[in-house]
Scaffold this active site. Structure first.
Site, PDB file in Angstrom:
ATOM      1  N   GLY B  88       0.830  -1.192   0.000  1.00 40.03           N
ATOM      2  CA  GLY B  88       0.000   0.000   0.000  1.00 40.03           C
ATOM      3  C   GLY B  88       0.869   1.248   0.000  1.00 40.03           C
ATOM      4  N   LEU B  89       0.370   2.299   0.629  1.00 44.21           N
ATOM      5  CA  LEU B  89       1.066   3.579   0.703  1.00 44.21           C
ATOM      6  C   LEU B  89       1.470   4.093  -0.672  1.00 44.21           C
ATOM      7  CD1 LEU B  89       3.388   3.192   3.811  1.00 44.21           C
ATOM      8  CD2 LEU B  89       1.231   4.415   3.646  1.00 44.21           C
ATOM      9  N   CYS B  90       0.553   3.962  -1.605  1.00 41.78           N
ATOM     10  CA  CYS B  90       0.860   4.511  -2.929  1.00 41.78           C
ATOM     11  C   CYS B  90      -0.379   5.209  -3.474  1.00 41.78           C
ATOM     12  CB  CYS B  90       1.350   3.422  -3.863  1.00 41.78           C
ATOM     13  SG  CYS B  90       0.372   1.921  -3.798  1.00 41.78           S
ATOM     14  N   GLY B  91      -1.033   5.962  -2.610  1.00 40.71           N
ATOM     15  CA  GLY B  91      -2.180   6.741  -3.043  1.00 40.71           C
ATOM     16  C   GLY B  91      -3.310   5.843  -3.490  1.00 40.71           C
TER      17      GLY B  91
END
Lengths: 135, 291
Positions: B88-91
């Site tokens: 995750g952590l990719c918008g």
């Protein structure tokens, strides 16, 4: 008038291995090895694992390639191969070890189809030959 | 009031830590993006050459000759291949692609086709694990760290085999196409039957008659599966580059927000400190007056 040089381009999924003008190209066709000189008739050939050579400017580039295709016309050769390594990129010892490993596999295990193993071996044999500069 | 200033100080420190973290992640993504982009660019000449070959040979052989080029009479069973990220952590990267897959699934099902899913990437797997009512045929996690051509080739072989046997009538690939560092294109691409042979199909046809060795039909036999594998491989490369790009942008935004927050909190803290000093001064002055 015949073109004087062949523009050789070799591409693999990873990168463009080679692009230069050469005098002659030798390729391991699926129906047997063949050479291409400038002015060759348009041809589309399958390639099997083997040694390819690009000759030009007094130096030969020897490469091991695995299955692919070659598109040839009077002044261009485009080689589309799964892998292609130039002689100095090849780790000869590793290739030899791999061949030995495959030979033992055939000897010890009767279940694997020897024909398939032979095909896989072909690629490594080509690498050994290329690294020794033989073709 | 004094305790307020201390609280603020503590918060500033924590936000600073976060900013440092997101900044580091941005750098890491930038480095990975560069590598992924190189791999993608490196594969393009091969893709172009292969596409041209297939188009060229296919044009000289009747299309019915190769099962993977042949449209099935009816489209009733569809394979959807979803390429999501592993992390995750990719918008909105994963959310967008899953949304697109869902939209495609709903559309096919509304048209009376059955849909089976092939999931690549942990985020897609997680999503459908919570929705067991959909048929997941196969899933692969953790393949994006190092993309292997053999993986794409194996999966393409499986999908082709299903198509050949009539277990599927069409295969679609849902993935993020890399547009630029900051932009991804959610793409639904038909993989099978092979129809899009690139721009090569029309041009380049000035009547050159090739010698085929072995003959065109045999060449096509091996060319088409390779073309399919390669399309899948390239989609994976694109998806990874897009993911790193998305993560880089997301982390950049996070870093900027954190910096804004630090500025706001610092201002607040200084005000609180000043207020405390003023109060203290007033106390001292009025204390002196009282004497």
């Amino acid at each position: 008038m015949l073109p004087e040089k062949i523009h050789l381009e070799i591409v693999t999924p990873e990168r463009r291995v080679l692009e230069r003008d050469v005098d002659e190209v030798i390729l391991p066709g699926s129906e047997g090895s063949f050479g291409v000189l400038p002015g060759h008739a348009p041809m589309l050939s399958g390639l099997s694992a083997g040694v390819a050579v690009a000759r030009g400017g007094g130096e030969d580039v020897v490469m091991a390639i695995s299955a692919g295709y070659a598109e040839v016309d009077a002044s261009h050769v485009i080689v589309v191969a799964e892998t292609c390594e130039t002689a100095d990129e090849i780790d000869e010892q590793r290739a030899e070890a791999k061949v030995k490993e495959l030979e033992e596999e055939v000897a010890s295990n009767s279940e694997t189809d020897p024909e398939i193993v032979r095909l896989r071996m072909l690629k490594h044999i080509a690498r050994i030959r290329a690294s020794k500069g033989k073709y | 009031m004094a305790s307020n200033a201390r609280d603020l100080k503590r918060r500033i420190r924590s936000v600073k830590n976060t900013a440092q973290l997101t900044k580091a992640m941005k750098m890491v993504s930038a480095a990975k993006l560069r590598r992924a982009q190189e791999a993608m660019m490196g594969s393009r000449p091969y893709a172009a050459a292969l596409g041209r070959l297939v188009a060229d040979v296919a044009a000289r052989v009747p299309a019915e000759l190769h099962p993977l080029l042949t449209q099935h009479e009816q489209e009733r069973k569809v394979d959807l291949v979803l390429l999501a990220g592993d992390k995750g952590l990719c918008g909105a990267f994963n959310a967008n692609i899953i949304k697109a897959a869902e939209a495609a699934r709903i559309e096919h099902e509304a048209a009376g086709r059955s849909v089976e899913l092939t999931l690549i990437g942990k985020k897609g797997i997680d999503y459908y694990r919570r929705r067991p009512e959909h048929t997941v045929r196969e899933s692969f996690g953790d393949v994006f760290r190092k993309i292997e051509y053999t993986f794409a080739a194996d999966l393409a072989e499986t999908l082709s085999e299903r198509f050949r046997r009539g277990e599927s009538d069409a295969v679609y690939l849902v993935y993020n196409r890399f547009k630029s560092t900051i932009a991804q294109d959610v793409t639904v691409m038909p993989l099978l039957p092979v129809s899009d042979l690139g721009d090569a199909a029309d041009q380049d046809d000035y009547g050159v008659e090739y010698i085929y060795e072995p003959n065109a039909a045999v060449l096509l036999e091996t060319l088409v599966p390779r073309f399919v594998s390669f399309q899948l491989y390239q989609a994976m490369l694109e998806s990874v580059a897009a993911e790193h790009g998305a993560r880089m942008a997301a982390m950049e935004n996070a870093t900027r927000s954190a910096e804004d927050m630090i500025a706001a909190l610092t201002l607040q803290m200084n005000r609180a400190r000043q207020a405390a000093i003023t109060t203290e001064l007033i106390e001292v002055v009025s204390g002196a007056e009282a004497l």
